[in-house]
Design an enzyme around this catalytic site. Structure first.
Site: not given
Ligand code: AMP
Length: 120
Positions: A33, A91, A99, A104-106
């Site tokens: 991330d 999320n 977002e 995706h999985m964190h």
């Molecule tokens: P979400 O709110 O679950 O959609 O999380 C999106 C995640 O993507 C966030 O934790 C961001 O920091 C991450 N993110 C956004 N752009 C990038 C990128 N170019 N490379 C890696 N992670 C990213």
């Protein structure tokens, strides 16, 4: 929701923008991330065009679903957090504060992850 192929993870998958890759197989990519919330913060995404968990569960092949599940466990082993514990979060949608509209999985760990959700 229709898949939007201009999202940032679609661009990473096409190689249009870089990522710091952690692991990869035929169906799945894991990368760091860009704004880590814990010492270890890896995103695991399917290579297929799936918006969220609902979409993936309903339409991904069994092979894709197995690969995705196993990649999460593999990332935990690779990053050294499997023994001490970690958290996996996805999320989804507006209330889930998603977002990026590509599933995706964190995978978060390397230190205490805190309460499950903000109760304030
Ligand atoms: P979400 O709110 O679950 O959609 O999380 C999106 C995640 O993507 C966030 O934790 C961001 O920091 C991450 N993110 C956004 N752009 C990038 C990128 N170019 N490379 C890696 N992670 C990213």
């Amino acid at each position: 929701m229709a898949y939007d192929d201009t999202n940032i993870f679609a661009k990473i998958l096409r190689g249009d923008i870089p990522c710091t890759r952690v692991a990869e197989d035929d169906h799945t990519l894991a990368f760091e991330d860009i704004n880590p919330a814990r010492a270890v913060h890896v995103l695991v995404i399917p290579k297929g065009a799936y918006t969220d968990w609902r979409d993936f569960a309903a339409t991904a092949t069994a092979e894709e679903q197995v690969a995705f599940t196993r990649m999460i466990a593999h990332v935990a082993e690779l990053t050294g957090i499997a023994e001490k514990g970690y958290r996996v979060i996805s999320n989804i949608g507006r209330d889930g504060h998603q977002e990026v509209p590509h599933l995706h999985m964190h995978v978060l760990g390397g230190e205490a992850t805190g309460p499950l959700v903000d109760r304030s």
